[in-house]
Scaffold this active site. Structure first.
Site, PDB file in Angstrom:
ATOM      1  N   LYS A  80       7.662   2.617   1.147  1.00 57.85           N
ATOM      2  CA  LYS A  80       7.354   1.054   0.583  1.00 57.85           C
ATOM      3  C   LYS A  80       8.515   0.268   1.457  1.00 57.85           C
ATOM      4  O   LYS A  80       8.275  -0.748   1.955  1.00 57.85           O
ATOM      5  CB  LYS A  80       7.562   0.805  -0.806  1.00 57.85           C
ATOM      6  CG  LYS A  80       6.763   1.400  -1.869  1.00 57.85           C
ATOM      7  CD  LYS A  80       7.022   1.270  -3.367  1.00 57.85           C
ATOM      8  CE  LYS A  80       5.932   1.946  -4.148  1.00 57.85           C
ATOM      9  NZ  LYS A  80       6.296   1.911  -5.580  1.00 57.85           N
TER      10      LYS A  80
ATOM     11  N   VAL B 142       9.702   8.997  -6.550  1.00 54.48           N
ATOM     12  CA  VAL B 142       9.455  10.032  -7.589  1.00 54.48           C
ATOM     13  C   VAL B 142       9.412  11.367  -7.034  1.00 54.48           C
ATOM     14  O   VAL B 142       9.447  12.284  -7.795  1.00 54.48           O
ATOM     15  CB  VAL B 142       8.544   9.611  -8.494  1.00 54.48           C
ATOM     16  CG1 VAL B 142       8.970   8.236  -9.379  1.00 54.48           C
ATOM     17  CG2 VAL B 142       7.074   9.447  -7.805  1.00 54.48           C
TER      18      VAL B 142
ATOM     19  N   TYR C 235      14.261   0.617  -8.968  1.00 51.93           N
ATOM     20  CA  TYR C 235      13.593   0.351 -10.208  1.00 51.93           C
ATOM     21  C   TYR C 235      14.729  -0.452 -11.168  1.00 51.93           C
ATOM     22  O   TYR C 235      15.682  -0.988 -10.322  1.00 51.93           O
ATOM     23  CB  TYR C 235      13.128   1.653 -10.814  1.00 51.93           C
ATOM     24  CG  TYR C 235      12.344   2.246  -9.754  1.00 51.93           C
ATOM     25  CD1 TYR C 235      11.287   2.209  -9.185  1.00 51.93           C
ATOM     26  CD2 TYR C 235      12.797   3.512  -9.759  1.00 51.93           C
ATOM     27  CE1 TYR C 235      10.621   2.840  -8.418  1.00 51.93           C
ATOM     28  CE2 TYR C 235      12.000   4.540  -8.965  1.00 51.93           C
ATOM     29  CZ  TYR C 235      11.051   4.119  -8.195  1.00 51.93           C
ATOM     30  OH  TYR C 235      10.360   5.003  -7.265  1.00 51.93           O
TER      31      TYR C 235
ATOM     32  N   TYR D 264      -2.603   3.024  -0.525  1.00 51.18           N
ATOM     33  CA  TYR D 264      -1.268   3.032  -1.420  1.00 51.18           C
ATOM     34  C   TYR D 264      -1.094   4.499  -1.693  1.00 51.18           C
ATOM     35  O   TYR D 264       0.121   4.811  -1.383  1.00 51.18           O
ATOM     36  CB  TYR D 264      -1.301   2.366  -2.667  1.00 51.18           C
ATOM     37  CG  TYR D 264      -0.031   2.577  -3.707  1.00 51.18           C
ATOM     38  CD1 TYR D 264       1.093   2.109  -3.129  1.00 51.18           C
ATOM     39  CD2 TYR D 264      -0.358   3.235  -4.868  1.00 51.18           C
ATOM     40  CE1 TYR D 264       2.140   2.186  -4.313  1.00 51.18           C
ATOM     41  CE2 TYR D 264       0.912   3.275  -5.411  1.00 51.18           C
ATOM     42  CZ  TYR D 264       1.980   2.896  -5.238  1.00 51.18           C
ATOM     43  OH  TYR D 264       3.239   3.139  -6.043  1.00 51.18           O
TER      44      TYR D 264
ATOM     45  N   SER E 234       7.790   6.560  -3.217  1.00 51.09           N
ATOM     46  CA  SER E 234       7.991   5.113  -3.101  1.00 51.09           C
ATOM     47  C   SER E 234       8.877   4.876  -1.689  1.00 51.09           C
ATOM     48  O   SER E 234       9.238   3.690  -1.539  1.00 51.09           O
ATOM     49  CB  SER E 234       8.423   4.707  -4.140  1.00 51.09           C
ATOM     50  OG  SER E 234       7.790   4.340  -5.099  1.00 51.09           O
TER      51      SER E 234
HETATM   52  N1  GLU Z   1       2.979   6.971  -6.076  1.00 53.65           N
HETATM   53  C1  GLU Z   1       3.994   6.845  -7.240  1.00 53.65           C
HETATM   54  C2  GLU Z   1       3.287   5.950  -7.976  1.00 53.65           C
HETATM   55  O1  GLU Z   1       2.675   5.038  -7.794  1.00 53.65           O
HETATM   56  C3  GLU Z   1       5.103   6.046  -6.493  1.00 53.65           C
HETATM   57  C4  GLU Z   1       6.232   5.950  -7.678  1.00 53.65           C
HETATM   58  C5  GLU Z   1       7.464   5.889  -6.952  1.00 53.65           C
HETATM   59  O2  GLU Z   1       7.621   6.832  -6.135  1.00 53.65           O
HETATM   60  O3  GLU Z   1       8.159   5.167  -7.551  1.00 53.65           O
HETATM   61  O4  GLU Z   1       3.554   6.038  -9.323  1.00 53.65           O
END
Ligand code: GLU
Length: 309
Positions: free
Chosen positions: A67, A261, A243, A191, A64
């Site tokens: 992002k 993650v 988060y 994604y 993530s």
């Molecule tokens: N590729 C992970 C997912 O979509 C990213 C989640 C993350 O790093 O927060 O679940």
């Protein structure tokens, strides 16, 4: 003056001795295989110097953290009209929650929860084939880090595609509100591949430097985003980057940051440094356990918190 190298060495030593390292992400099988004993940290300074400790040259899955880069790209393409697709409020729900999406009629809370990042991937895809959009994201990150060796880990991308039912559900759900421009599998392809980009702490700290330097990449002299946009991306990182642990991260570290993650975190000390830390074990909300502890120590010792010493 505090010796940054010494501080990082001490932080890496503490991390090496930590007994409770958190739990490596289990829901993506390729990530579950990563050795939890690893820890790396890198600090990129506006003069181009990068100070490192631990496993700072080992590549990991940025997940993530990507992002931040796709948001920067999409803002460049769409400007403020992007905010009709996603909000910019903290969610208070888990990163892959579907609950709010129904209440908010398919407009995700922010660009950093999964639904929001999938909506941004839909925007980045516009005018491209998925393969071209993925290439554009990788090229953007390589340019930011000034490093052409950055690659996608195809095994991670495949692993996520095979276990991506939750993300597919989020995408279909948004599409049902008529908010999607492309086919769900194309958007998810973009994604999953952006999440599967592998970078070292060294590379990631360099790639984030524009956010610490008013939108300019001091390594290349390029104005990546206008200063005001860099400030706003930092604000979203501070409020939404961890988060439903974002409040706790602001309280403990006091810096804009984005976690993934894979156990990586990119944190920005505006005007001072771009910091990348990685340790694969996560806490209960999905943020790197030792990475957060390391940043807490670093911000305290360098007096880098945006809220004062
Ligand atoms: N590729 C992970 C997912 O979509 C990213 C989640 C993350 O790093 O927060 O679940």
């Amino acid at each position: 003056m505090t010796d940054l190298q010494q501080v990082l060495d001490e932080i890496a030593l503490d991390a090496a001795m930590a007994a409770d390292r958190g739990v490596v992400a289990q829901y993506i099988p390729e990530l579950a295989k990563v050795d939890p004993r690893q820890f790396g940290i890198a600090v990129a300074l506006p003069d181009g110097q990068v100070v490192c400790a631990g496993d700072a040259e080992t590549a990991f899955s940025i997940q993530s953290v990507s992002k931040v880069f796709t948001l920067s790209m999409a803002l460049g393409k769409y400007g403020d009209s992007l905010w009709s697709r996603v909000g910019r409020e903290p969610s208070g729900d888990p990163f892959n929650s579907i609950v709010q999406l129904e209440q908010e009629k398919g407009r995700p809370r922010n660009p950093f929860i999964n639904a929001g990042a999938i909506a941004i991937a839909d925007l980045v895809l516009s005018g491209h084939q998925p393969r071209e959009a993925i290439g554009e994201i990788v090229r953007f990150i390589r340019h930011l880090a000034d490093d052409d060796s950055i690659r996608i880990d195809e095994r991670v991308a495949r692993s996520e595609t095979e276990h991506g039912d939750r993300n597919a559900s989020l995408a279909h759900f948004m599409r049902s509100f008529g908010r999607f421009s492309h086919q769900v599998d194309h958007v998810l392809g973009v994604y999953f591949h952006q999440c599967a980009i592998a970078m070292t702490c060294h590379q990631l700290a360099r790639a984030g430097l524009f956010l610490a330097s008013q939108g300019q990449n001091p390594l290349t002299g390029t104005q990546v985003v206008p200063p005001q946009r860099a400030r706003r991306i930092n604000a979203i990182m501070l409020m939404c980057g961890h988060y439903d642990g974002s409040g706790e991260f602001a309280y403990r570290v006091g810096l804009p940051g984005k976690s993934g993650v894979g156990g990586g975190i990119l944190a920005i000390a505006p005007g001072k440094a771009s910091i990348a830390v990685w340790s694969p074990g996560l806490d209960t909300v999905g943020n790197s356990k030792l990475g957060t502890a390391a940043l807490e120590q670093l911000a305290k010792r360098m007096e880098w918190s945006v809220f004062g010493a």
